[in-house]
Design an enzyme around this catalytic site. Sequence first.
Site, PDB file in Angstrom:
ATOM      1  N   ASN A   2       0.566  -0.852  -0.435  1.00 24.18           N
ATOM      2  CA  ASN A   2      -0.295  -0.576  -0.142  1.00 24.18           C
ATOM      3  C   ASN A   2       0.889   1.090  -0.113  1.00 24.18           C
ATOM      4  O   ASN A   2       1.680   1.505   1.314  1.00 24.18           O
ATOM      5  CB  ASN A   2      -0.711  -0.027   1.747  1.00 24.18           C
ATOM      6  CG  ASN A   2      -1.465   1.115   1.632  1.00 24.18           C
ATOM      7  OD1 ASN A   2      -1.993   1.528   0.482  1.00 24.18           O
ATOM      8  ND2 ASN A   2      -2.429   1.246   2.317  1.00 24.18           N
ATOM      9  N   TRP A   3       1.132   2.007  -0.849  1.00 23.31           N
ATOM     10  CA  TRP A   3       1.892   2.247  -1.021  1.00 23.31           C
ATOM     11  C   TRP A   3       1.345   4.490  -0.407  1.00 23.31           C
ATOM     12  O   TRP A   3       2.056   5.159  -0.189  1.00 23.31           O
ATOM     13  CB  TRP A   3       2.472   3.282  -2.566  1.00 23.31           C
ATOM     14  CG  TRP A   3       2.721   2.152  -3.151  1.00 23.31           C
ATOM     15  CD1 TRP A   3       3.678   1.020  -2.959  1.00 23.31           C
ATOM     16  CD2 TRP A   3       3.371   1.962  -4.617  1.00 23.31           C
ATOM     17  NE1 TRP A   3       4.333   0.044  -4.043  1.00 23.31           N
ATOM     18  CE2 TRP A   3       4.052   1.264  -5.237  1.00 23.31           C
ATOM     19  CE3 TRP A   3       3.500   3.346  -5.747  1.00 23.31           C
ATOM     20  CZ2 TRP A   3       4.828   0.614  -6.112  1.00 23.31           C
ATOM     21  CZ3 TRP A   3       3.772   2.662  -7.827  1.00 23.31           C
ATOM     22  CH2 TRP A   3       4.812   1.372  -7.380  1.00 23.31           C
ATOM     23  N   LYS A   4       0.002   4.484  -0.645  1.00 20.30           N
ATOM     24  CA  LYS A   4      -0.328   5.486   0.131  1.00 20.30           C
ATOM     25  C   LYS A   4      -0.594   6.345  -0.506  1.00 20.30           C
ATOM     26  O   LYS A   4      -0.609   6.790  -2.216  1.00 20.30           O
ATOM     27  CB  LYS A   4      -0.093   5.308   1.341  1.00 20.30           C
ATOM     28  CG  LYS A   4      -0.353   4.156   2.437  1.00 20.30           C
ATOM     29  CD  LYS A   4      -0.037   4.713   4.059  1.00 20.30           C
ATOM     30  CE  LYS A   4      -0.167   3.596   4.433  1.00 20.30           C
ATOM     31  NZ  LYS A   4      -0.506   3.492   6.114  1.00 20.30           N
ATOM     32  N   SER A   8       3.142  -2.378  10.377  1.00 24.11           N
ATOM     33  CA  SER A   8       4.895  -2.719  10.536  1.00 24.11           C
ATOM     34  C   SER A   8       5.363  -3.625  10.200  1.00 24.11           C
ATOM     35  O   SER A   8       6.180  -4.006  10.934  1.00 24.11           O
ATOM     36  CB  SER A   8       5.131  -1.774  11.934  1.00 24.11           C
ATOM     37  OG  SER A   8       4.629  -0.571  12.300  1.00 24.11           O
ATOM     38  N   GLY A  64       2.580   2.044  10.708  1.00 20.64           N
ATOM     39  CA  GLY A  64       3.843   2.974  10.650  1.00 20.64           C
ATOM     40  C   GLY A  64       4.207   3.914  11.716  1.00 20.64           C
ATOM     41  O   GLY A  64       4.738   4.574  12.083  1.00 20.64           O
ATOM     42  N   GLU A 110      -7.263   5.069   7.315  1.00 22.74           N
ATOM     43  CA  GLU A 110      -7.037   6.027   7.422  1.00 22.74           C
ATOM     44  C   GLU A 110      -8.212   6.824   6.929  1.00 22.74           C
ATOM     45  O   GLU A 110      -8.009   8.145   7.115  1.00 22.74           O
ATOM     46  CB  GLU A 110      -4.985   6.212   6.680  1.00 22.74           C
ATOM     47  CG  GLU A 110      -3.978   6.345   6.884  1.00 22.74           C
ATOM     48  CD  GLU A 110      -2.664   5.312   6.296  1.00 22.74           C
ATOM     49  OE1 GLU A 110      -3.055   5.575   5.447  1.00 22.74           O
ATOM     50  OE2 GLU A 110      -2.137   4.823   7.420  1.00 22.74           O
ATOM     51  N   GLY A 113       2.365  -0.911   4.397  1.00 25.33           N
ATOM     52  CA  GLY A 113       2.706   0.204   3.846  1.00 25.33           C
ATOM     53  C   GLY A 113       3.804   0.451   3.741  1.00 25.33           C
ATOM     54  O   GLY A 113       4.747   0.285   2.682  1.00 25.33           O
ATOM     55  N   GLY A 114       5.110   1.129   4.488  1.00 26.09           N
ATOM     56  CA  GLY A 114       5.894   1.590   4.654  1.00 26.09           C
ATOM     57  C   GLY A 114       7.079   1.185   3.599  1.00 26.09           C
ATOM     58  O   GLY A 114       8.107   1.167   2.627  1.00 26.09           O
ATOM     59  N   HIS A 152     -10.019   1.155   4.235  1.00 26.57           N
ATOM     60  CA  HIS A 152      -8.249   1.552   5.498  1.00 26.57           C
ATOM     61  C   HIS A 152      -8.492   2.723   6.585  1.00 26.57           C
ATOM     62  O   HIS A 152      -9.566   3.038   6.603  1.00 26.57           O
ATOM     63  CB  HIS A 152      -7.457   1.990   4.110  1.00 26.57           C
ATOM     64  CG  HIS A 152      -5.878   2.052   4.972  1.00 26.57           C
ATOM     65  ND1 HIS A 152      -5.567   2.928   6.208  1.00 26.57           N
ATOM     66  CD2 HIS A 152      -5.190   0.919   4.958  1.00 26.57           C
ATOM     67  CE1 HIS A 152      -4.249   2.739   6.518  1.00 26.57           C
ATOM     68  NE2 HIS A 152      -4.294   1.550   5.980  1.00 26.57           N
ATOM     69  N   GLU A 166      -5.731  -5.050  10.374  1.00 25.42           N
ATOM     70  CA  GLU A 166      -4.784  -3.814  10.332  1.00 25.42           C
ATOM     71  C   GLU A 166      -4.857  -2.671  12.060  1.00 25.42           C
ATOM     72  O   GLU A 166      -5.609  -1.981  12.121  1.00 25.42           O
ATOM     73  CB  GLU A 166      -4.243  -3.069   9.123  1.00 25.42           C
ATOM     74  CG  GLU A 166      -4.310  -3.340   7.997  1.00 25.42           C
ATOM     75  CD  GLU A 166      -3.272  -2.596   7.259  1.00 25.42           C
ATOM     76  OE1 GLU A 166      -2.840  -2.649   6.741  1.00 25.42           O
ATOM     77  OE2 GLU A 166      -4.123  -1.051   7.192  1.00 25.42           O
TER      78      GLU A 166
END
Length: 248
Positions: free
Chosen positions: A9-11, A212, A172, A96, A233-234, A94, A166
């Site tokens: 997930n590049w966001k 994470s 994150g 966010e 993500g990251g 998600h 999640e």
Amino acid sequence: MRKKIAAGNWKMNNTKAEAEALAKAISAVEIPEDTEVILGVPFVFLSAVKEITAGSKVQVAAQNCHQEESGAYTGEISAPMLTSIDIDYVILGHSERREYFGEDNALLAAKVDAALKAGLKVIFCCGEPLNIREEETHVSYVKKQLQEGLFHLSEAALDDIIIAYEPIWAIGTGVTASKEQAQDMHKEIRDMIAANYGATAAGKMHILYGGSVKPGNATELFGQEDVDGGLVGGASLKAADFTAIIQA
Ligand code: PGA
């Protein structure tokens, strides 16, 4: 047998050049037979990434879509638009999107319906904030998210759904759920599916862990019986890290 899934997930990250370089690098990775790789890409780079990944095993996901098919919704993207450029998946729910854009379970249920109707597969996210985990009411919290966002679907429709658990306190933050915490919650989710749809549907459902995930913890997380891979993500922004996670 369920396959393993590594979803990135590049966001809201990457320029065009960075997105293309990352997509090229991941398309060149030797992907194990039983593994599916999905890249969650910002809307503006979807076509470019789809073109780059064509001919590889990599699938492409959008990170959101609107619940209506078309109309006067300035700035929005519909599910049929995504299938018209051959996008495979959409990430919905998600944390966010829920937190910063006010998406609630009822809206997400409508988005899920719109996505499936257009022919997209859905990665449906759920997960609790820290205070809910501390109160130890996380199982009922997630159950409500699934009940109201997903469990209106028919059993057949579940074939096009992947669930991503999640925990928000792990997204994150560098804090990962322990392998036991992940397994326990994934088992609870599978039991919820079994209670609503029966054992066959529960056994088929892919349930990803997100929060994470890194090369250093992917193997032990993905080794849990009910953890079928990760939504990352990251660490999906670095080709070397995401490659290591695919291989885990
Ligand atoms: P993270 O994000 O891997 O950076 O914690 C996961 C996600 O939000 O999907």
